[in-house]
Motif scaffolding. Structure first.
Motif, PDB file in Angstrom:
ATOM      1  N   GLY A  19       0.800  -1.217   0.000  1.00  0.00           N
ATOM      2  CA  GLY A  19       0.000   0.000   0.000  1.00  0.00           C
ATOM      3  C   GLY A  19       0.829   1.262   0.000  1.00  0.00           C
ATOM      4  O   GLY A  19       0.296   2.369  -0.130  1.00  0.00           O
ATOM      5  N   SER A  20       2.135   1.123   0.145  1.00  0.00           N
ATOM      6  CA  SER A  20       3.021   2.280   0.147  1.00  0.00           C
ATOM      7  C   SER A  20       3.434   2.681  -1.273  1.00  0.00           C
ATOM      8  O   SER A  20       3.985   3.768  -1.474  1.00  0.00           O
ATOM      9  CB  SER A  20       4.275   1.983   0.979  1.00  0.00           C
ATOM     10  OG  SER A  20       4.919   0.819   0.506  1.00  0.00           O
ATOM     11  N   GLU A  21       3.181   1.811  -2.258  1.00  0.00           N
ATOM     12  CA  GLU A  21       3.549   2.125  -3.631  1.00  0.00           C
ATOM     13  C   GLU A  21       2.543   3.096  -4.244  1.00  0.00           C
ATOM     14  O   GLU A  21       1.332   2.942  -4.084  1.00  0.00           O
ATOM     15  CB  GLU A  21       3.630   0.845  -4.464  1.00  0.00           C
ATOM     16  CG  GLU A  21       4.768  -0.079  -4.038  1.00  0.00           C
ATOM     17  CD  GLU A  21       4.885  -1.300  -4.919  1.00  0.00           C
ATOM     18  OE1 GLU A  21       4.135  -1.380  -5.919  1.00  0.00           O
ATOM     19  OE2 GLU A  21       5.729  -2.167  -4.622  1.00  0.00           O
ATOM     20  N   LEU A  22       3.054   4.066  -4.962  1.00  0.00           N
ATOM     21  CA  LEU A  22       2.227   5.163  -5.462  1.00  0.00           C
ATOM     22  C   LEU A  22       1.054   4.677  -6.302  1.00  0.00           C
ATOM     23  O   LEU A  22      -0.085   5.126  -6.116  1.00  0.00           O
ATOM     24  CB  LEU A  22       3.093   6.138  -6.266  1.00  0.00           C
ATOM     25  CG  LEU A  22       2.357   7.348  -6.866  1.00  0.00           C
ATOM     26  CD1 LEU A  22       1.678   8.170  -5.775  1.00  0.00           C
ATOM     27  CD2 LEU A  22       3.325   8.212  -7.672  1.00  0.00           C
ATOM     28  N   LYS A  23       1.313   3.766  -7.231  1.00  0.00           N
ATOM     29  CA  LYS A  23       0.240   3.288  -8.104  1.00  0.00           C
ATOM     30  C   LYS A  23      -0.871   2.634  -7.291  1.00  0.00           C
ATOM     31  O   LYS A  23      -2.061   2.877  -7.531  1.00  0.00           O
ATOM     32  CB  LYS A  23       0.792   2.305  -9.128  1.00  0.00           C
ATOM     33  CG  LYS A  23      -0.275   1.762 -10.072  1.00  0.00           C
ATOM     34  CD  LYS A  23       0.318   0.800 -11.085  1.00  0.00           C
ATOM     35  CE  LYS A  23      -0.755   0.232 -11.989  1.00  0.00           C
ATOM     36  NZ  LYS A  23      -0.208  -0.718 -12.990  1.00  0.00           N
ATOM     37  N   ASN A  24      -0.501   1.801  -6.321  1.00  0.00           N
ATOM     38  CA  ASN A  24      -1.507   1.143  -5.482  1.00  0.00           C
ATOM     39  C   ASN A  24      -2.303   2.151  -4.661  1.00  0.00           C
ATOM     40  O   ASN A  24      -3.501   1.957  -4.425  1.00  0.00           O
ATOM     41  CB  ASN A  24      -0.839   0.137  -4.550  1.00  0.00           C
ATOM     42  CG  ASN A  24      -0.347  -1.092  -5.292  1.00  0.00           C
ATOM     43  OD1 ASN A  24      -0.785  -1.372  -6.405  1.00  0.00           O
ATOM     44  ND2 ASN A  24       0.569  -1.827  -4.683  1.00  0.00           N
ATOM     45  N   ARG A  25      -1.660   3.202  -4.234  1.00  0.00           N
ATOM     46  CA  ARG A  25      -2.366   4.230  -3.455  1.00  0.00           C
ATOM     47  C   ARG A  25      -3.388   4.955  -4.323  1.00  0.00           C
ATOM     48  O   ARG A  25      -4.520   5.234  -3.879  1.00  0.00           O
ATOM     49  CB  ARG A  25      -1.356   5.221  -2.869  1.00  0.00           C
ATOM     50  CG  ARG A  25      -0.418   4.592  -1.861  1.00  0.00           C
ATOM     51  CD  ARG A  25       0.720   5.509  -1.479  1.00  0.00           C
ATOM     52  NE  ARG A  25       0.349   6.494  -0.473  1.00  0.00           N
ATOM     53  CZ  ARG A  25       0.402   6.275   0.823  1.00  0.00           C
ATOM     54  NH1 ARG A  25       0.797   5.100   1.297  1.00  0.00           N
ATOM     55  NH2 ARG A  25       0.064   7.216   1.679  1.00  0.00           N
ATOM     56  N   LEU A  26      -3.006   5.256  -5.550  1.00  0.00           N
ATOM     57  CA  LEU A  26      -3.920   5.960  -6.455  1.00  0.00           C
ATOM     58  C   LEU A  26      -5.117   5.087  -6.825  1.00  0.00           C
ATOM     59  O   LEU A  26      -6.276   5.524  -6.759  1.00  0.00           O
ATOM     60  CB  LEU A  26      -3.173   6.390  -7.721  1.00  0.00           C
ATOM     61  CG  LEU A  26      -2.110   7.478  -7.550  1.00  0.00           C
ATOM     62  CD1 LEU A  26      -1.334   7.673  -8.849  1.00  0.00           C
ATOM     63  CD2 LEU A  26      -2.745   8.795  -7.125  1.00  0.00           C
ATOM     64  N   VAL A  27      -4.825   3.843  -7.201  1.00  0.00           N
ATOM     65  CA  VAL A  27      -5.899   2.929  -7.613  1.00  0.00           C
ATOM     66  C   VAL A  27      -6.832   2.626  -6.443  1.00  0.00           C
ATOM     67  O   VAL A  27      -8.066   2.647  -6.589  1.00  0.00           O
ATOM     68  CB  VAL A  27      -5.314   1.620  -8.179  1.00  0.00           C
ATOM     69  CG1 VAL A  27      -6.428   0.617  -8.463  1.00  0.00           C
ATOM     70  CG2 VAL A  27      -4.518   1.893  -9.439  1.00  0.00           C
ATOM     71  N   SER A  28      -6.272   2.368  -5.269  1.00  0.00           N
ATOM     72  CA  SER A  28      -7.113   2.053  -4.113  1.00  0.00           C
ATOM     73  C   SER A  28      -7.964   3.257  -3.703  1.00  0.00           C
ATOM     74  O   SER A  28      -9.104   3.090  -3.246  1.00  0.00           O
ATOM     75  CB  SER A  28      -6.254   1.586  -2.936  1.00  0.00           C
ATOM     76  OG  SER A  28      -5.396   2.613  -2.477  1.00  0.00           O
TER      77      SER A  28
END
Length: 284
Positions: A19-28
């Protein structure tokens, strides 16, 4: 999932890794805005060990409604965290398959000869000094590794991290190996670390000797640190390394009784009931 697929997805759940990765944060965040649930799958084969921003509600647990982790210790050990955890997430603990397999391997401590192998973490380069604890300059880390090399009288193998991209830092005098770490557990009976990681968790599940030089590059919770000290030879590094003869003496005196290694760390933070987790997931 990319681009419009995210916006048009009809799924009620999104499964992500870190959850610390930027892409995962944006998508979530997009999914959360549409009242959908986020399932975050932990990595590292342990959970609840660190008290760091990257493992908190603002890091890996960001936006999570469910966390699929390892062990039961996380639920029992986060009340005193400096960095707050995600209280809204349902934690589903289970077991690391790799660790369950390693536990079955026979003892490798009966040999009268100590065979040393060292598992350094990656160099930071320009992007991995994320702090506040993992913040060691590469020059300082390679100098430290050379001290390790000399401490063990150059009779030590370096098992390089699988994601290492700066192996050019190592001179030709140092023997470096790559590949699957588990195969080295059969050939070397003293496993040396300075950074708690997936490899460290695997090592603690063996019946080999484990040495942990604590450089302060990870902030551990009190309970896992206490249990780690029961499992390994622990040296807090402030100004200098321990003497080689002291380490050998400690290895000879360590209260390891062949197959009776202390497994409290593994049992609490790497292993739990997988069947129970599956039952809970079916109810999500």
């Amino acid at each position: 999932i990319e681009g419009n697929e995210i916006l048009n997805s009809k799924s009620n759940y999104l499964i992500i890794g870190a959850g610390s990765e930027l892409k995962n944060r944006l998508v979530s965040s997009i999914f959360k805005q549409n009242n959908k649930k986020i399932i975050q799958i932990a990595h590292g084969d342990s959970y609840g060990v660190f008290d760091e921003p990257v493992w908190s509600e603002i890091g890996d647990q960001y936006n999570a409604d469910f966390i699929i982790g390892y062990g039961k210790g996380y639920k029992e050990n986060t009340k005193l965290n400096l960095f707050k955890t995600n209280k809204n997430a349902n934690y589903l603990g289970g077991s690391s398959k790799t660790i369950l397999n390693i536990i079955k391997i026979k003892s490798n401590t009966n040999s009268k000869e100590f065979k040393f192998i060292y598992f350094p973490t990656t160099f930071s380069g320009i992007s991995k000094r994320y702090g506040p604890h993992r913040d060691m300059p590469d020059k300082l880390y390679i100098d430290w590794q050379m001290q390790i090399f000399k401490l063990f009288k150059k009779n030590i193998i370096f098992k390089i991290h699988p994601k290492e991209q700066l192996s050019k830092f190592y001179n030709n005098e140092i023997k470096t190996f790559k590949g699957d770490i588990v195969k080295y557990f059969n050939n070397y009976n003293v496993l040396i670390f300075d950074h708690v990681s997936t490899a460290f968790n695997f090592a603690c599940s063996t019946k080999n000797f484990v040495i942990y030089f604590d450089l302060g590059t990870r902030k551990l919770n009190d309970l896992p640190l206490k249990l780690i000290k029961k499992r390994v030879l622990y040296y807090k590094i402030n100004n200098k390394l321990p003497d080689y003869n002291q380490i050998i003496d400690d290895l000879n005196k360590k209260h390891f009784d062949n197959d009776n290694f202390n497994n409290e760390f593994i049992n609490n933070f790497c292993i739990d009931d997988n069947k129970k987790r599956i039952r809970l997931l079916t109810k999500v």
